[in-house]
Design a protein around this motif. Structure first.
Motif, PDB file in Angstrom:
ATOM      1  N   SER A  80       0.834  -1.202   0.000  1.00 18.25           N
ATOM      2  CA  SER A  80       0.000   0.000   0.000  1.00 18.25           C
ATOM      3  C   SER A  80       0.872   1.256   0.000  1.00 18.25           C
ATOM      4  N   MET A  83       2.004   1.685  -3.525  1.00 14.73           N
ATOM      5  CA  MET A  83       0.919   2.173  -4.369  1.00 14.73           C
ATOM      6  C   MET A  83       0.683   3.655  -4.144  1.00 14.73           C
ATOM      7  N   THR A 105       4.427  -2.933  -6.019  1.00 15.49           N
ATOM      8  CA  THR A 105       3.095  -3.239  -5.506  1.00 15.49           C
ATOM      9  C   THR A 105       2.660  -4.631  -5.950  1.00 15.49           C
ATOM     10  N   GLY A 109       2.079  -7.785  -3.463  1.00 12.61           N
ATOM     11  CA  GLY A 109       0.738  -8.359  -3.481  1.00 12.61           C
ATOM     12  C   GLY A 109       0.760  -9.827  -3.851  1.00 12.61           C
ATOM     13  N   GLY A 152      -7.152  -6.975  -7.645  1.00 16.22           N
ATOM     14  CA  GLY A 152      -6.325  -5.776  -7.540  1.00 16.22           C
ATOM     15  C   GLY A 152      -5.010  -5.924  -8.281  1.00 16.22           C
ATOM     16  N   VAL A 156      -3.585  -3.501 -11.132  1.00 14.64           N
ATOM     17  CA  VAL A 156      -2.250  -2.889 -11.061  1.00 14.64           C
ATOM     18  C   VAL A 156      -1.419  -3.301 -12.275  1.00 14.64           C
ATOM     19  N   SER A 180      -5.346   2.885  -7.106  1.00 18.66           N
ATOM     20  CA  SER A 180      -4.778   3.095  -5.777  1.00 18.66           C
ATOM     21  C   SER A 180      -5.870   3.059  -4.714  1.00 18.66           C
ATOM     22  N   TRP A 183      -6.867  -0.519  -4.139  1.00 22.51           N
ATOM     23  CA  TRP A 183      -5.833  -1.286  -3.459  1.00 22.51           C
ATOM     24  C   TRP A 183      -5.798  -0.960  -1.968  1.00 22.51           C
TER      25      TRP A 183
END
Length: 203
Positions: A80, A83, A105, A109, A152, A156, A180, A183
């Protein structure tokens, strides 16, 4: 007649109407519905937990281990940060920094999902979603969240491809802002799951 190139020129974009766009509000409404669904799932978890006076988790199931969930929390919260940095970078027209932060990110993730799969491999030897109510709630809630993380990551990923193609700039970055927002929502939901499913049974 105005061409598409003229519309997407930086000067035209900078003079576009200010404020939230329909795409932004669409994402807000989508997040609101998903947040409601997660709230209902977690409310069901606590309702069924306190409905019974028996031990929770039920006998035969150990209290949740915290090592992997805390590692997953660290990965997701750090992603996060990346992001948010990506969003900041494109607002300041730092395109290479945007690409790097989007890649990080995705990496963190994906690592989150990897640890979650590893946790499932361990827990499935102890209980499944058909073992009892606890098992059903655990796998539905965490699995539903994992699906959101995967979604997500796709968002991304598409944003990173567009960034590599030079589609974003100081005045043209709405997609980054919307992704963003989604996320950060996914990360916030995980904190609620961490407290509810992993920490509260140990209190």
């Amino acid at each position: 007649m105005t061409t598409i190139d003229e519309i997407t020129e930086p000067e035209a974009l900078s003079s576009a109407p200010k404020g939230r766009t329909p795409s932004w509000w669409g994402m807000v409404l989508f997040v609101a519905t998903e947040a409601t669904l997660f709230a209902c799932l977690l409310a069901s978890y606590f309702y069924l937990r306190f409905l019974t006076s028996a031990e929770w988790p039920p006998p035969g199931i150990k209290k949740p281990e915290l090592a992997k969930p805390l590692a997953m929390t660290g990965l997701l919260l750090t992603s996060s940060v990346w992001m948010a940095w990506a969003d900041w970078a494109i607002r300041h027209d730092r395109r290479w920094l945007l690409r790097g932060m989007l890649a990080l990110t995705m990496l963190f993730g994906a690592a989150f999902l990897g640890v979650q799969i590893s946790e499932y491999a361990t827990k499935l030897s102890e209980f499944t979603w058909t073992t009892n109510t606890y098992g059903s709630l655990f796998y539905v809630i965490t699995g539903f969240h994992g699906t959101h993380v995967f979604t997500g990551l796709l968002m991304v990923g598409f944003t990173l491809v567009a960034a590599l193609a030079g589609k974003f700039g100081r005045t043209h970055h709405e997609r980054v802002r919307i992704v963003s927002f989604y996320w950060h929502f996914v990360d916030g939901v995980w904190l609620a799951i961490l407290f509810s499913l992993y920490l509260s049974p140990r209190l």
